[in-house]
Design an enzyme around this catalytic site. Structure first.
Site, PDB file in Angstrom:
ATOM      1  N   GLU A 152      -4.469   8.450   1.133  1.00 18.01           N
ATOM      2  CA  GLU A 152      -5.664   7.593   1.191  1.00 18.01           C
ATOM      3  C   GLU A 152      -5.684   6.824   2.512  1.00 18.01           C
ATOM      4  O   GLU A 152      -6.731   6.715   3.171  1.00 18.01           O
ATOM      5  CB  GLU A 152      -5.647   6.628   0.011  1.00 18.01           C
ATOM      6  CG  GLU A 152      -6.723   5.564   0.044  1.00 18.01           C
ATOM      7  CD  GLU A 152      -6.319   4.326  -0.724  1.00 18.01           C
ATOM      8  OE1 GLU A 152      -6.839   3.253  -0.377  1.00 18.01           O
ATOM      9  OE2 GLU A 152      -5.480   4.428  -1.644  1.00 18.01           O
TER      10      GLU A 152
ATOM     11  N   ASP B 203      -8.648   7.351   5.284  1.00 20.18           N
ATOM     12  CA  ASP B 203      -9.474   6.242   5.747  1.00 20.18           C
ATOM     13  C   ASP B 203      -9.594   6.257   7.271  1.00 20.18           C
ATOM     14  O   ASP B 203     -10.684   6.064   7.830  1.00 20.18           O
ATOM     15  CB  ASP B 203      -8.872   4.927   5.265  1.00 20.18           C
ATOM     16  CG  ASP B 203      -9.638   3.717   5.752  1.00 20.18           C
ATOM     17  OD1 ASP B 203     -10.811   3.558   5.366  1.00 20.18           O
ATOM     18  OD2 ASP B 203      -9.083   2.930   6.538  1.00 20.18           O
TER      19      ASP B 203
ATOM     20  N   GLU C 289     -10.891   9.477  -0.123  1.00 18.17           N
ATOM     21  CA  GLU C 289     -10.137   9.323   1.124  1.00 18.17           C
ATOM     22  C   GLU C 289      -8.827  10.112   1.076  1.00 18.17           C
ATOM     23  O   GLU C 289      -8.412  10.700   2.090  1.00 18.17           O
ATOM     24  CB  GLU C 289      -9.856   7.847   1.381  1.00 18.17           C
ATOM     25  CG  GLU C 289     -11.103   7.065   1.758  1.00 18.17           C
ATOM     26  CD  GLU C 289     -10.838   5.596   2.017  1.00 18.17           C
ATOM     27  OE1 GLU C 289     -11.606   4.992   2.770  1.00 18.17           O
ATOM     28  OE2 GLU C 289      -9.854   5.051   1.448  1.00 18.17           O
TER      29      GLU C 289
END
Length: 247
Positions: free
Chosen positions: A51, A55, A127
């Protein structure tokens, strides 16, 4: 989903991408609640590191696209446009559109509390999958996934307007009516510093209009503003319906 093979088959169809390293996909769809409940010695990983990577990749690719699409726009306006696209609400919507929630591996408690449809978990999942695609297939495959999944949002966000920013839209709504601007209040804070969750309510003239949850106060405020906009839209719709029925 009852097996890793089921997840891999479904993900290939839903994502339009086939992983060379399928374990990257499995880690991307594994929530920390599932890993925490795994038997000792199983060494089950979860998706928080992916994640984090996703991002960064998302911010890079969206920034690149916005610079190409708006060559004369200032840095501040580009940042506002990116924030309108790269936020919890938009990412969770993209995850829902792709039905990514059904791929999740959740712990029993999170499963029973509706985690498969939680905005924050779905945004994190999007993400993490993006991060996994980047590691597996490189930047071009990651770019392709982003443009396929949030193409409409990227094409329709507008310079100089509120774009997809619910707080700005809500404030404009009340400014047009000569009302005081909405105020936001943090109701609760949960979790550790690195994975904190905020619950915020939005009020106008001391009347609560909506609540939202986010990984930061800013995201929670945006979610609360969107809830207020949805409530106002429902009220307008009901009012119009009554007017249509009046003799």
């Amino acid at each position: 989903m009852t097996s890793e093979l089921d997840i891999i088959k479904a993900a290939t169809q839903q994502l339009g991408y086939t992983f060379d390293d399928s374990q990257l996909l499995i880690k991307a769809v594994t929530h920390k609640s599932f890993a925490n409940e795994a038997a000792a010695g199983d060494n089950v990983g979860h998706n928080e590191r992916l994640e984090f990577l996703g991002d960064a990749v998302l911010g890079l690719i969206v920034s690149e696209k916005l610079m190409d699409s708006h060559p004369d726009v200032s840095e501040g306006e580009l940042s506002r446009l990116r924030a309108a696209l790269v936020n919890e609400l938009q990412l969770s919507k993209a995850a829902r559109d792709l039905a990514l929630g059904q791929l999740l591996r959740l712990g029993r408690g999170e499963e029973h509390s509706g985690g498969r449809n939680k905005t924050s978990i779905l945004a994190d999942l999007y993400e993490a999958i993006l991060g996994a695609i980047y590691l597996d297939g490189g930047l071009n495959e990651a770019r392709k996934f982003i443009f396929q999944s949030i193409a409409d949002q990227i094409e329709t966000v507008e310079v100089g307007s509120s774009g997809f920013d619910p707080k700005s839209r809500l404030q404009e709504n009340f400014q047009r009516q000569g009302e005081k601007p909405p105020s936001y209040e943090v109701i609760s804070t949960e979790g550790l510093d690195h994975c904190r969750s905020f619950t915020v309510c939005v009020k106008v003239n001391s009347v609560e209009l909506g609540r939202g949850v986010g990984r930061s106060k800013k995201e929670a405020e945006q979610a609360a503003a969107q809830a207020a906009l949805d409530k106002l839209a429902d009220q307008d719709s009901a009012s119009s319906s009554l007017e249509d029925q009046a003799p």
